[in-house]
Design a protein around this motif. Structure first.
Motif, mmCIF file in Angstrom:
data_model
loop_
_atom_site.group_PDB
_atom_site.id
_atom_site.type_symbol
_atom_site.label_atom_id
_atom_site.label_comp_id
_atom_site.label_asym_id
_atom_site.label_seq_id
_atom_site.Cartn_x
_atom_site.Cartn_y
_atom_site.Cartn_z
ATOM 1 N N THR A 22 1.007 -0.801 -0.229
ATOM 2 C CA THR A 22 0.095 0.105 0.171
ATOM 3 C C THR A 22 1.351 1.482 0.220
ATOM 4 O O THR A 22 2.235 1.265 0.623
ATOM 5 C CB THR A 22 -0.991 -0.524 1.461
ATOM 6 N N PHE A 23 0.601 2.342 -1.214
ATOM 7 C CA PHE A 23 1.121 3.277 -0.782
ATOM 8 C C PHE A 23 1.129 4.683 -0.906
ATOM 9 O O PHE A 23 -0.832 4.690 -1.623
ATOM 10 C CB PHE A 23 1.323 3.328 -2.249
ATOM 11 N N PHE A 24 1.382 5.888 0.023
ATOM 12 C CA PHE A 24 0.431 6.820 -0.426
ATOM 13 C C PHE A 24 2.230 7.839 -0.996
ATOM 14 O O PHE A 24 2.698 7.742 -1.093
ATOM 15 C CB PHE A 24 1.040 7.861 0.866
ATOM 16 N N VAL A 25 1.117 8.787 -1.745
ATOM 17 C CA VAL A 25 2.059 9.776 -2.923
ATOM 18 C C VAL A 25 1.611 11.414 -2.547
ATOM 19 O O VAL A 25 0.212 11.102 -2.284
ATOM 20 C CB VAL A 25 1.768 8.841 -4.455
ATOM 21 N N VAL A 43 2.087 6.401 -9.302
ATOM 22 C CA VAL A 43 0.621 6.201 -9.007
ATOM 23 C C VAL A 43 0.641 4.759 -9.991
ATOM 24 O O VAL A 43 0.296 3.636 -9.810
ATOM 25 C CB VAL A 43 0.291 7.179 -9.703
ATOM 26 N N SER A 44 0.750 5.540 -11.131
ATOM 27 C CA SER A 44 0.451 4.698 -12.385
ATOM 28 C C SER A 44 1.028 3.369 -12.395
ATOM 29 O O SER A 44 1.156 2.399 -13.053
ATOM 30 C CB SER A 44 0.558 5.084 -14.254
ATOM 31 N N THR A 52 -1.778 -0.979 -4.341
ATOM 32 C CA THR A 52 -3.043 -0.276 -3.699
ATOM 33 C C THR A 52 -1.737 0.719 -3.636
ATOM 34 O O THR A 52 -1.715 1.441 -2.779
ATOM 35 C CB THR A 52 -3.663 -0.349 -2.848
ATOM 36 N N VAL A 53 -2.583 1.974 -4.584
ATOM 37 C CA VAL A 53 -1.804 3.941 -4.622
ATOM 38 C C VAL A 53 -2.734 4.390 -4.347
ATOM 39 O O VAL A 53 -3.774 4.632 -5.669
ATOM 40 C CB VAL A 53 -0.965 3.476 -5.232
ATOM 41 N N LYS A 54 -2.245 5.479 -4.033
ATOM 42 C CA LYS A 54 -3.760 6.431 -4.102
ATOM 43 C C LYS A 54 -2.585 8.144 -3.378
ATOM 44 O O LYS A 54 -1.521 8.578 -3.011
ATOM 45 C CB LYS A 54 -4.540 6.879 -2.478
#
Length: 348
Positions: A22-25, A43-44, A52-54
């Motif tokens: 899981t990622f936060f950007v 993100v792409s 899973t990224v947002k």
């Protein structure tokens, strides 16, 4: 950027990416083309890897950048309460610059990617390369290190970062590496003309009207080498303009013959003034902005003062009188056009 240290940092980031789910950007507040383009490309790429990224932002996406794939899906929030395996923070000196959307303890691993001269090593991995033209250039090097070819839309996002942060490849941070990266991104499917039309070729009437109001009362100081442009809440109201309509105004002032430093002073309704500075190659303005707690690059930086624009302007002039980063600024209320032209040869 191809140093052993950079390769080590890229390897560490790649390892964290592979181990995380899981990622936060996020990038800095008031997001620009580099922050958004770099983040959206990441993100792409992460989604293509099954992660899973947002992407989050403390402020809205400027209208001229909404064409990038994924831009309309960025979550504009002041606070996110989730926890993540990894937080990737782009071109921020600290979490506050990102808007404190999350706290450090909300991510198991923190990756800090930045190209600014003023920075802090707040991440578990700090990929900070001040000589790089943009964060997009650094993110593209991550693509290459991981042997992941960018899709046409990812390449376009990265190209937007390169174009906007180099001033269409005209500013002093433009390098051989930035041109090589641009060539590779064009090969990957970017249309430079299409990017230009979206980013620069379509302006709101209100933006052009604000530009006219801003340029109508430019002031020259310090022997004609400092140009200041002030934008009051009244001017914004008169033009029915927005905050993001000020883009590039500061660069117009720097084109005046003899001017070595330009400053855009934007006064808010609360009485604070945000100052954006640009300078020619020979003039390092970081000594000025750091004095006031600001940051950026030697030729492009900024800071905020808790005072009205008129007072902030005089404070700025006094600061240059005291530090004289160009070694050639002369105290003066202004110069006539004939005298000012004598400085032309020393501008570049």
């Amino acid at each position: 950027m191809k140093s052993a240290r950079s390769k080590k940092q890229l390897s560490e980031i790649a390892k964290i990416i592979k181990q995380s789910k899981t990622f936060f950007v996020a990038g800095h507040v008031k997001p620009d083309g580099d922050t958004l383009g770099s983040g959206l490309a990441l993100v792409s790429m992460l989604k293509r890897m099954g992660k899973t990224v947002k992407m989050y932002s403390a402020d809205i996406v400027p209208e001229n950048l909404l064409f990038m794939k994924g831009a309309r899906h960025i979550s504009v929030v002041k606070k996110c309460n989730q926890k993540f395996d990894c937080a990737i923070i782009l071109e921020c000196v600290n979490f506050n610059r990102m808007g404190d959307i999350i706290a450090p303890e909300q991510a198991k691993k923190i990756v800090n990617i930045d190209h600014h001269t003023v920075f802090t090593n707040f991440g578990d991995v700090n990929f900070v390369v001040p000589e790089a033209s943009s964060t997009a250039e650094l993110v593209f090097s991550l693509f290459e290190h991981m042997k992941i070819a960018p899709s046409p839309s990812e390449a376009e996002c990265l190209y937007v970062g390169l174009v906007t942060d180099t001033g269409r490849f005209q500013q002093l941070n433009t390098t051989v590496e930035s041109h090589v990266a641009a060539a590779k991104l064009i090969t990957a499917g970017v249309s430079p003309n299409a990017v230009y039309e979206h980013v620069y070729g379509e302006n709101r009437f209100e933006k052009i009207k604000l530009l006219g109001l801003a340029l109508s009362d430019i002031k020259l100081s310090l022997g004609g080498m400092l140009a200041t442009v002030k934008l009051s809440p009244q001017k914004f109201k008169a033009a029915n303009a927005r905050e993001d309509d000020t883009e590039n105004i500061v660069n117009y002032a720097l084109t005046i013959n003899g001017v070595k430093i330009s400053a855009l002073l934007k006064e808010s309704t609360s009485g604070t003034t945000k100052i954006s500075l640009r300078s020619v190659k020979s003039c390092n303005i970081l000594s000025i902005v750091q004095k006031f707690g600001g940051g950026g690059h030697k030729n492009a930086a900024g800071f905020t003062l808790k005072m009205a624009a008129d007072k902030a302007e005089q404070t700025l002039i006094n600061a240059f009188n005291g530090l004289n980063p160009c070694k050639c600024l002369k105290p003066s209320k202004g110069l006539s056009p004939s005298k000012k032209s004598s400085f032309n040869k020393s501008k570049k």
